[in-house]
Design an enzyme around this catalytic site. Structure first.
Site, PDB file in Angstrom:
ATOM      1  CB  SER A   1      -0.915   0.022   1.225  1.00 55.94           C
ATOM      2  OG  SER A   1      -1.718  -1.127   1.263  1.00 55.94           O
TER       3      SER A   1
HETATM    4  N1  SAM Z   1      -0.813  -4.820   3.901  1.00 58.11           N
HETATM    5  C1  SAM Z   1      -0.016  -5.121   2.733  1.00 58.11           C
HETATM    6  C2  SAM Z   1       1.376  -4.591   2.845  1.00 58.11           C
HETATM    7  O1  SAM Z   1       1.693  -3.909   3.832  1.00 58.11           O
HETATM    8  O2  SAM Z   1       2.166  -4.867   1.935  1.00 58.11           O
HETATM    9  C3  SAM Z   1      -0.662  -4.666   1.437  1.00 58.11           C
HETATM   10  C4  SAM Z   1      -1.792  -5.503   1.119  1.00 58.11           C
HETATM   11  S1  SAM Z   1      -2.376  -5.540  -0.527  1.00 58.11           S
HETATM   12  C5  SAM Z   1      -2.947  -3.916  -0.806  1.00 58.11           C
HETATM   13  C6  SAM Z   1      -3.862  -6.497  -0.177  1.00 58.11           C
HETATM   14  C7  SAM Z   1      -3.570  -7.936   0.154  1.00 58.11           C
HETATM   15  O3  SAM Z   1      -4.797  -8.555   0.565  1.00 58.11           O
HETATM   16  C8  SAM Z   1      -3.055  -8.751  -1.024  1.00 58.11           C
HETATM   17  O4  SAM Z   1      -1.829  -9.319  -0.705  1.00 58.11           O
HETATM   18  C9  SAM Z   1      -4.137  -9.818  -1.223  1.00 58.11           C
HETATM   19  O5  SAM Z   1      -3.642 -11.053  -1.664  1.00 58.11           O
HETATM   20  C10 SAM Z   1      -4.725  -9.903   0.164  1.00 58.11           C
HETATM   21  N2  SAM Z   1      -6.074 -10.489   0.260  1.00 58.11           N
HETATM   22  C11 SAM Z   1      -7.138 -10.303  -0.550  1.00 58.11           C
HETATM   23  N3  SAM Z   1      -8.195 -11.005  -0.101  1.00 58.11           N
HETATM   24  C12 SAM Z   1      -7.782 -11.651   1.029  1.00 58.11           C
HETATM   25  C13 SAM Z   1      -8.411 -12.531   1.968  1.00 58.11           C
HETATM   26  N4  SAM Z   1      -9.690 -12.914   1.859  1.00 58.11           N
HETATM   27  N5  SAM Z   1      -7.682 -12.981   3.001  1.00 58.11           N
HETATM   28  C14 SAM Z   1      -6.379 -12.628   3.160  1.00 58.11           C
HETATM   29  N6  SAM Z   1      -5.724 -11.804   2.304  1.00 58.11           N
HETATM   30  C15 SAM Z   1      -6.425 -11.318   1.255  1.00 58.11           C
END
Ligand code: SAM
Length: 215
Positions: free
Chosen positions: A62
């Protein structure tokens, strides 16, 4: 001697002050985490641009301002128990750990979870990582003082709202697949919650049982 990354990090953090990030503990935590170590070697030079950057599995780390805003909105600190949904690179989890929180984080992509766990361990952050569908939470460690969802949901995932402690906060982007409003949902009683709209944001979709269908 102060490294170029250190200089870039300090000036990025300074810029947050004029953009409403006033919680000194959050600013200090962000100033202590080396974002360049959470991105691929090809992206290191861009680590202190205030933008989301690509990571594996077609996901993103992000935007730093978004991390600062969400962390401040969560209103957590030393000793708070926090659940993060969407580990991604592990950067947000590291910021929460640097803030002194007890951190649990769930990621649906095994490759991302493994890499994040490795990075966090190497840097000495204590974070409990798990692979799975975060929309249903992590009941074994509930209730949480804070839950932070770093992907956009179609609705507030009910399972997460129910895993908050009374007085706990859930910060979650809710809306369309490619554009959302960030909500802070506070559990005010055993069966009562209140919600505040904190403004528009853009996240990758939250995919899962209480998220979007797909991929
Ligand atoms: N917090 C992260 C960082 O600091 O790098 C950025 C996260 S990225 C914007 C969103 C993440 O949510 C992705 O890695 C995606 O695979 C994950 N995601 C999406 N749906 C999900 C779910 N149901 N459970 C767990 N992770 C999920």
């Amino acid at each position: 001697m102060i490294s170029p990354y250190e200089q870039q990090r300090q000036s990025l953090i300074q810029s947050f002050r004029s953009r409403g990030i006033t919680d000194e503990a959050v600013l200090q935590a962000m100033a202590s985490v080396n974002r360049e170590l959470f991105v691929s070697p090809a992206m290191k030079q861009r680590a202190y641009e205030d933008s989301a950057l690509p990571i594996d599995a077609r996901q993103t780390i992000s935007q730093p301002y978004t991390v600062a805003f969400m962390t401040q909105s969560l209103r957590v600190g030393r000793g708070s128990k926090v659940l993060e949904i969407g580990t991604g690179s592990g950067y947000q989890a590291a910021v929460l750990a640097a803030l002194g929180c007890e951190v649990y984080t769930i990621e649906r992509h095994d490759v991302l979870s493994r890499r994040a766990r490795h990075t966090l361990e190497q840097l000495g952050y204590i974070v409990h990582c798990r692979v799975g569908d975060g929309t249903i939470g992590w009941t074994e460690h509930a209730p949480y003082d804070g839950i932070i969802v770093t992907a956009g949901a179609p609705d507030v995932p009910e399972a997460l709202a129910k895993q908050l402690a009374i007085g706990g906060r859930l910060v979650v982007p809710v809306g369309e697949r490619d554009e959302q409003s960030l909500y802070r949902v506070t559990r005010t009683g055993p069966e009562d919650w209140s919600a505040e709209d904190l403004g528009p944001f853009r996240f990758v979709p939250l995919i899962g049982r209480q998220g979007w269908q797909g991929e």
